[in-house]
Design a protein around this motif. Sequence first.
Motif, PDB file in Angstrom:
ATOM      1  N   VAL A   1      10.869   0.520  -3.431  1.00  0.00           N
ATOM      2  CA  VAL A   1      11.888   1.248  -4.079  1.00  0.00           C
ATOM      3  C   VAL A   1      11.134   2.286  -4.960  1.00  0.00           C
ATOM      4  N   VAL A   2      11.531   3.526  -4.761  1.00  0.00           N
ATOM      5  CA  VAL A   2      10.865   4.510  -5.365  1.00  0.00           C
ATOM      6  C   VAL A   2      11.881   5.270  -6.488  1.00  0.00           C
ATOM      7  N   GLN A   3      11.290   5.379  -7.624  1.00  0.00           N
ATOM      8  CA  GLN A   3      12.103   6.235  -8.569  1.00  0.00           C
ATOM      9  C   GLN A   3      12.359   7.628  -8.471  1.00  0.00           C
TER      10      GLN A   3
ATOM     11  N   GLY B   1       7.555   5.765 -10.459  1.00  0.00           N
ATOM     12  CA  GLY B   1       7.456   4.299 -10.316  1.00  0.00           C
ATOM     13  C   GLY B   1       7.979   4.102  -9.107  1.00  0.00           C
ATOM     14  N   SER B   2       7.106   3.115  -8.390  1.00  0.00           N
ATOM     15  CA  SER B   2       7.216   2.752  -6.865  1.00  0.00           C
ATOM     16  C   SER B   2       7.012   0.987  -6.629  1.00  0.00           C
TER      17      SER B   2
ATOM     18  N   LYS C   1       0.834  -1.084  -0.042  1.00  0.00           N
ATOM     19  CA  LYS C   1      -0.055   0.023  -0.045  1.00  0.00           C
ATOM     20  C   LYS C   1       0.904   1.350  -0.105  1.00  0.00           C
ATOM     21  N   VAL C   2       2.007   1.238   0.902  1.00  0.00           N
ATOM     22  CA  VAL C   2       2.806   2.294   1.039  1.00  0.00           C
ATOM     23  C   VAL C   2       3.324   2.522  -0.376  1.00  0.00           C
ATOM     24  N   ALA C   3       3.880   1.356  -1.176  1.00  0.00           N
ATOM     25  CA  ALA C   3       4.349   1.839  -2.495  1.00  0.00           C
ATOM     26  C   ALA C   3       3.508   2.407  -3.507  1.00  0.00           C
ATOM     27  N   LYS C   4       2.202   1.868  -3.369  1.00  0.00           N
ATOM     28  CA  LYS C   4       1.150   2.565  -4.346  1.00  0.00           C
ATOM     29  C   LYS C   4       0.878   4.114  -3.932  1.00  0.00           C
ATOM     30  N   GLU C   5       1.071   4.326  -2.788  1.00  0.00           N
ATOM     31  CA  GLU C   5       0.694   5.656  -2.247  1.00  0.00           C
ATOM     32  C   GLU C   5       1.904   6.456  -2.565  1.00  0.00           C
ATOM     33  N   TRP C   6       3.149   5.953  -2.687  1.00  0.00           N
ATOM     34  CA  TRP C   6       4.205   6.777  -3.051  1.00  0.00           C
ATOM     35  C   TRP C   6       4.508   7.202  -4.707  1.00  0.00           C
ATOM     36  N   GLY C   7       3.789   6.033  -5.206  1.00  0.00           N
ATOM     37  CA  GLY C   7       3.898   6.066  -6.612  1.00  0.00           C
ATOM     38  C   GLY C   7       2.987   7.380  -7.008  1.00  0.00           C
TER      39      GLY C   7
END
Lengths: 205, 181
Positions: free
Chosen positions: A170-172, A156-157, A144-150
């Motif tokens: 991993v966040v670009q 991309g996250s 969920k965090v990855a989606k949120e940051w994306g």
Amino acid sequence: MAENSSAETPSTEPQARKVTYCGVCTLPPEYCEFGGTAKKCKEWLENEYPDMHERLYSEVIISHILILHRTAAVAATLSTLSIDAQKRAQKDSAKKEAKAAQQEKRAAEDKAAAKVLIKRVERNKRKYVTAVSGLEAHGLDLKKVAKEWGKKFATGSSVTKTASGSEEVVVQGDNSDEIYDWVADVGNVPEDNIELIEDKKKKGG
Amino acid sequence: MFKKDISAGAKSKVKSSAQRAIRTKVVETYPLLAPHIDEIIPKKSQLDLLKLPDRVSLYALDNEPLFWQHMDDPIIPHLRVVHAFPTCFSRIGIDRGAIRFVLSGATLMAPGLTSKGGRLPESDAELQEGEVVVIEAEGKEEACLVGQLKMGTKEIKEKNKGAVIDSGHYLGDGLWKLTID
């Protein structure tokens, strides 16, 4: 009219029963004794629903006494057996409770010790990715965090597995400062537990 | 069945025709529920289907789990539904000693039902193997387990041995703790 709206109109069909559930262990309060957090549940019930607390916990005691009396009257051997069984059950529940308490304590300690690492990794000259590890210890769902940051950074996250077998987000792009703020604010991680690291990737990729 | 904590998979809306089929299926399996079905699944509502591990599908309405189903087994109500309509299901009782085992996810064994604190239907209303039953506990008001019988009640009385329900939904299991968002 006003009367109708205030008092619920009795419908022809029987309504669903409303069951109260314990706020601590989510079970119906009468099953709290099996949940492992019996003590806390009892306190909670006493605060929230005093009448129910009274009924449940006095009843338990009475039924125990009743069991003792009845079995004693019926047969001596049977009574010792049932008392034995009861003792065993009691011991068992006490053990379970202790275990749960310990587990909770350990979880709290783990949480206090767990650090969130925000790594800025150089991917190419002037190009970075940000890798964040250790979020799961603070009760955040990585996916969920990855989606949120994306969404937040419009990049991309993703959740990736690291070489050590754990998972990280991993966040670009270099978002380490924003991520730091986010983790502290939204993720509710104490700032002492967040660490920013700069990491250079091996040359020749 | 839900001994471990589970997380729900993809959530999708149920087609209205499929929803009608579910409704009729539920009423078919639980005839006593027929007068209340409009209360549980209103006609103009949108059910959600959630996929759970082990090929279990869960039907939920407004993020409230209502029924679950393992492949093509009968549809089984969530315990909160059972608590709301306790009289609409076939019920049997277990003795006090068995509660803690049931609540830790053990298979329900016959002696827990046949002993003094247990309760089985009279011989004129025996339940057959495969029927869905709600298990109540001695001295408790609410049900603690719901599942499919692996043995008819008559057989339970005769044998007094063996597993009765081995993959049910009990209080405090993964399905009970599951929150949908």
